[in-house]
Design an enzyme around this catalytic site. Structure first.
Site, PDB file in Angstrom:
ATOM      1  N   THR A 134     -18.300   1.527 -32.908  1.00  0.00           N
ATOM      2  CA  THR A 134     -18.471   1.037 -31.543  1.00  0.00           C
ATOM      3  C   THR A 134     -19.727   1.631 -30.902  1.00  0.00           C
ATOM      4  OG1 THR A 134     -17.549   1.305 -29.322  1.00  0.00           O
ATOM      5  CG2 THR A 134     -16.798   2.862 -30.951  1.00  0.00           C
ATOM      6  N   ASP A 135     -20.292   0.901 -29.940  1.00  0.00           N
ATOM      7  CA  ASP A 135     -21.446   1.440 -29.203  1.00  0.00           C
ATOM      8  C   ASP A 135     -21.050   2.660 -28.363  1.00  0.00           C
ATOM      9  OD1 ASP A 135     -19.942   0.132 -27.249  1.00  0.00           O
ATOM     10  OD2 ASP A 135     -21.623  -1.020 -26.430  1.00  0.00           O
TER      11      ASP A 135
ATOM     12  N   ASN B  37     -18.711  -4.333 -26.311  1.00  0.00           N
ATOM     13  CA  ASN B  37     -17.366  -4.830 -25.963  1.00  0.00           C
ATOM     14  C   ASN B  37     -17.167  -6.279 -26.395  1.00  0.00           C
ATOM     15  OD1 ASN B  37     -17.769  -2.485 -24.136  1.00  0.00           O
ATOM     16  ND2 ASN B  37     -15.785  -3.124 -23.332  1.00  0.00           N
TER      17      ASN B  37
ATOM     18  N   ALA C 250      -7.561   1.206 -36.057  1.00  0.00           N
ATOM     19  CA  ALA C 250      -7.880   2.303 -35.143  1.00  0.00           C
ATOM     20  C   ALA C 250      -6.972   2.236 -33.937  1.00  0.00           C
ATOM     21  CB  ALA C 250      -9.342   2.188 -34.667  1.00  0.00           C
TER      22      ALA C 250
ATOM     23  N   LYS D  62     -14.084   7.953 -32.992  1.00  0.00           N
ATOM     24  CA  LYS D  62     -14.863   6.944 -33.743  1.00  0.00           C
ATOM     25  C   LYS D  62     -16.157   7.575 -34.278  1.00  0.00           C
ATOM     26  CE  LYS D  62     -14.120   3.129 -34.194  1.00  0.00           C
ATOM     27  NZ  LYS D  62     -13.330   2.425 -35.255  1.00  0.00           N
TER      28      LYS D  62
HETATM   29  P1  NAD Z   1      -6.742  -3.338 -31.659  1.00  0.00           P
HETATM   30  O1  NAD Z   1      -6.164  -2.142 -30.962  1.00  0.00           O
HETATM   31  O2  NAD Z   1      -6.547  -4.686 -31.078  1.00  0.00           O
HETATM   32  O3  NAD Z   1      -6.189  -3.393 -33.158  1.00  0.00           O
HETATM   33  C1  NAD Z   1      -6.069  -2.250 -33.957  1.00  0.00           C
HETATM   34  C2  NAD Z   1      -5.209  -2.614 -35.168  1.00  0.00           C
HETATM   35  O4  NAD Z   1      -5.145  -1.463 -36.018  1.00  0.00           O
HETATM   36  C3  NAD Z   1      -3.758  -2.984 -34.819  1.00  0.00           C
HETATM   37  O5  NAD Z   1      -3.363  -4.125 -35.537  1.00  0.00           O
HETATM   38  C4  NAD Z   1      -2.969  -1.758 -35.246  1.00  0.00           C
HETATM   39  O6  NAD Z   1      -1.629  -2.071 -35.645  1.00  0.00           O
HETATM   40  C5  NAD Z   1      -3.804  -1.261 -36.408  1.00  0.00           C
HETATM   41  N1  NAD Z   1      -3.613   0.182 -36.660  1.00  0.00           N
HETATM   42  C6  NAD Z   1      -3.645   1.190 -35.763  1.00  0.00           C
HETATM   43  N2  NAD Z   1      -3.400   2.361 -36.364  1.00  0.00           N
HETATM   44  C7  NAD Z   1      -3.229   2.083 -37.679  1.00  0.00           C
HETATM   45  C8  NAD Z   1      -2.979   2.893 -38.820  1.00  0.00           C
HETATM   46  N3  NAD Z   1      -2.816   4.210 -38.723  1.00  0.00           N
HETATM   47  N4  NAD Z   1      -2.885   2.292 -40.026  1.00  0.00           N
HETATM   48  C9  NAD Z   1      -3.028   0.940 -40.148  1.00  0.00           C
HETATM   49  N5  NAD Z   1      -3.243   0.133 -39.104  1.00  0.00           N
HETATM   50  C10 NAD Z   1      -3.363   0.702 -37.878  1.00  0.00           C
HETATM   51  O7  NAD Z   1      -8.290  -2.989 -31.823  1.00  0.00           O
HETATM   52  P2  NAD Z   1      -9.559  -3.973 -31.819  1.00  0.00           P
HETATM   53  O8  NAD Z   1     -10.004  -4.158 -30.422  1.00  0.00           O
HETATM   54  O9  NAD Z   1      -9.281  -5.157 -32.673  1.00  0.00           O
HETATM   55  O10 NAD Z   1     -10.630  -3.041 -32.531  1.00  0.00           O
HETATM   56  C11 NAD Z   1     -10.760  -3.064 -33.953  1.00  0.00           C
HETATM   57  C12 NAD Z   1     -11.854  -2.087 -34.358  1.00  0.00           C
HETATM   58  O11 NAD Z   1     -13.082  -2.461 -33.747  1.00  0.00           O
HETATM   59  C13 NAD Z   1     -11.569  -0.654 -33.918  1.00  0.00           C
HETATM   60  O12 NAD Z   1     -11.974   0.199 -34.953  1.00  0.00           O
HETATM   61  C14 NAD Z   1     -12.456  -0.464 -32.697  1.00  0.00           C
HETATM   62  O13 NAD Z   1     -12.853   0.879 -32.574  1.00  0.00           O
HETATM   63  C15 NAD Z   1     -13.639  -1.360 -33.035  1.00  0.00           C
HETATM   64  N6  NAD Z   1     -14.355  -1.932 -31.887  1.00  0.00           N
HETATM   65  C16 NAD Z   1     -13.670  -2.589 -30.901  1.00  0.00           C
HETATM   66  C17 NAD Z   1     -14.380  -3.164 -29.856  1.00  0.00           C
HETATM   67  C18 NAD Z   1     -13.676  -3.939 -28.772  1.00  0.00           C
HETATM   68  O14 NAD Z   1     -14.323  -4.362 -27.802  1.00  0.00           O
HETATM   69  N7  NAD Z   1     -12.386  -4.207 -28.866  1.00  0.00           N
HETATM   70  C19 NAD Z   1     -15.785  -3.041 -29.800  1.00  0.00           C
HETATM   71  C20 NAD Z   1     -16.433  -2.350 -30.837  1.00  0.00           C
HETATM   72  C21 NAD Z   1     -15.712  -1.809 -31.876  1.00  0.00           C
HETATM   73  P1  TYD Z   2     -11.824  -1.685 -21.461  1.00  0.00           P
HETATM   74  O1  TYD Z   2     -11.493  -3.120 -21.665  1.00  0.00           O
HETATM   75  O2  TYD Z   2     -10.715  -0.677 -21.505  1.00  0.00           O
HETATM   76  O3  TYD Z   2     -12.958  -1.331 -22.526  1.00  0.00           O
HETATM   77  P2  TYD Z   2     -13.902   0.005 -22.650  1.00  0.00           P
HETATM   78  O4  TYD Z   2     -13.392   1.060 -21.764  1.00  0.00           O
HETATM   79  O5  TYD Z   2     -13.739   0.351 -24.093  1.00  0.00           O
HETATM   80  O6  TYD Z   2     -15.279  -0.450 -22.301  1.00  0.00           O
HETATM   81  O7  TYD Z   2     -12.553  -1.524 -20.059  1.00  0.00           O
HETATM   82  C1  TYD Z   2     -13.744  -2.226 -19.762  1.00  0.00           C
HETATM   83  C2  TYD Z   2     -14.227  -1.747 -18.398  1.00  0.00           C
HETATM   84  O8  TYD Z   2     -13.283  -2.186 -17.405  1.00  0.00           O
HETATM   85  C3  TYD Z   2     -14.303  -0.237 -18.260  1.00  0.00           C
HETATM   86  O9  TYD Z   2     -15.439   0.087 -17.473  1.00  0.00           O
HETATM   87  C4  TYD Z   2     -13.033   0.138 -17.526  1.00  0.00           C
HETATM   88  C5  TYD Z   2     -12.762  -1.083 -16.657  1.00  0.00           C
HETATM   89  N1  TYD Z   2     -11.341  -1.376 -16.382  1.00  0.00           N
HETATM   90  C6  TYD Z   2     -10.900  -1.581 -15.077  1.00  0.00           C
HETATM   91  O10 TYD Z   2     -11.688  -1.504 -14.106  1.00  0.00           O
HETATM   92  N2  TYD Z   2      -9.583  -1.858 -14.865  1.00  0.00           N
HETATM   93  C7  TYD Z   2      -8.679  -1.947 -15.882  1.00  0.00           C
HETATM   94  O11 TYD Z   2      -7.467  -2.178 -15.614  1.00  0.00           O
HETATM   95  C8  TYD Z   2      -9.144  -1.757 -17.219  1.00  0.00           C
HETATM   96  C9  TYD Z   2      -8.187  -1.851 -18.384  1.00  0.00           C
HETATM   97  C10 TYD Z   2     -10.484  -1.487 -17.423  1.00  0.00           C
END
Ligand code: NAD
Ligand code: TYD
Length: 341
Positions: free
Chosen positions: A127-128, A184, A85, A159
């Protein structure tokens, strides 16, 4: 090899941690990572597993229907877990279109391939944020699986689109789908555009720490390994057609996280700079994880105090990983996003 699992987006933050978890806990599984390697994907993240006989990496876009079908034909996967994603809210506000393409169209391509090749389980990692946000003055409210979808950003709405599509494929075609909606995450290999790694990296360079608005927005933080263990349970024991919320009741205000990181790294809070708020900034996320506890017995294992220390230590010990990232396109991104903000 009795079970083949395709993990999409496995070169990113959570996907890579999930691959490490699966290779460690299911030694007889074959794990195939499909990743486009966008700016957020890093092959160096996977270098410790690249030579494993039961691991394969394939560079591919999930929107590439022919490529995806070819891979399914070759690998005959039992389970597909979709992490791929575009994942950053701020980038989605700047340019939504690639979010629609990857997060919705790409998910649809994967589901079509799952139908065609009779995959036993398609798991959508959601995601939430699809629930929108909760007010700051109602600590009694939590997102349950029955909370209506009410997304705020182009990211979260894309999403939500994939979630709706997955439920429609379950109902219409009987595709064996599960969805998990996690809060998160934080931990190793988190891309430094996100709050926690960005603040760690900026602290280490004594750079300003850009806090959006007043820093009072609340997020519910979960250590990434706990998320991976929850997904492992859902793909094996979760009921098809069901959504599982994942979270550990660990709500924190952004400003408190940033101050904690300063303290842990021995940096002054004077580095904190309040900057213009994010457009449409969600106020509070908070998960009610009762269903996954009740049905699958999942509970988070890592307390935030321990997880954040482990994470900070990881960034101190893996400078080469993130220094390479922030030396590239990231600099242009950072300049665009934060200069004069
Ligand atoms: P990330 O951005 O670190 O990694 C995304 C990965 O997807 C990368 O390796 C990227 O190269 C790959 N990608 C992007 N577009 C692509 C495509 N078209 N085809 C194939 N690969 C592709 O993201 P993350 O933080 O690891 O999140 C992973 C999943 O978990 C996402 O679906 C996100 O919505 C979900 N999620 C993330 C969080 C969080 O806190 N990070 C929380 C809940 C859910
Ligand atoms: P982020 O890590 O981008 O996750 P999400 O927006 O998906 O929850 O951001 C977490 C929280 O931190 C969000 O409330 C936005 C805030 N934030 C900052 O205050 N400064 C920053 O530079 C970033 C990247 C996020």
């Amino acid at each position: 090899m009795n079970v083949v699992v395709i993990v999409t987006g496995g070169a990113g933050f959570i996907g890579s941690n999930f691959i490490f978890h699966m290779l460690a806990s299911h030694e007889d599984y074959r794990i195939v990572c499909l990743d486009k390697l966008t700016y957020a994907g890093n092959l160096s993240t996977l270098k410790s597993v690249m030579d494993r006989p039961n691991f394969r990496f394939v560079r591919l876009d999930i929107c590439d229907r022919c490529g995806v079908e070819r891979l399914f034909e070759e690998e005959k996967p039992d389970i597909v877990v979709n992490f791929a994603a575009e994942s950053h809210v701020d980038r989605s506000i700047e340019n939504p279109s690639v979010f629609l393409q990857t997060n919705i169209v790409g998910a649809g391509v994967l589901m079509d391939a799952c139908r065609k090749y009779g995959v036993r389980r398609f798991h959508q990692v959601s995601t939430d944020e699809v629930y929108g946000d909760l007010p700051l003055n109602r600590p009694d409210l939590f997102f349950t699986e029955d909370t209506p979808i009410h997304a705020s950003s182009p990211y979260s709405s894309s999403k939500a689109g994939a979630d709706l599509l997955a439920m429609a494929y379950y109902r219409t075609y009987g595709l064996p789908v599960t969805i998990s909606r996690c809060s998160n995450n934080y931990g190793p290999y988190h891309f430094p555009e996100k709050l926690i790694p960005l603040m760690i990296v900026n602290c280490l360079y004594d750079r300003p720490l850009p806090v959006y608005g007043e820093g009072i927005n609340v997020r519910d933080w979960l250590y990434v390994e706990d998320h991976c263990k929850a997904i492992d349970l859902v793909i094996h024991r979760g009921r098809v057609g069901e959504v599982y919320n994942i979270g550990g009741h660990n709500e924190m205000r952004n400003i408190d996280i940033v101050k904690l990181i300063c303290r842990e790294l021995g940096k002054p809070e004077s580095l904190i700079t309040y900057v213009t708020d994010r457009k449409g900034h969600d106020l509070r996320y908070a998960i009610d994880p009762a269903k996954i506890l009740r049905e699958l017995g999942w509970l988070p294992e890592t307390r935030f105090e321990d997880g954040i220390r482990k994470t900070i230590r990881w960034y101190l010990e893996h400078r080469d990983w993130w220094e390479e990232i922030i030396s590239g396109e990231y600099q242009t991104y950072y300049e665009r996003m934060y200069a004069n903000r």
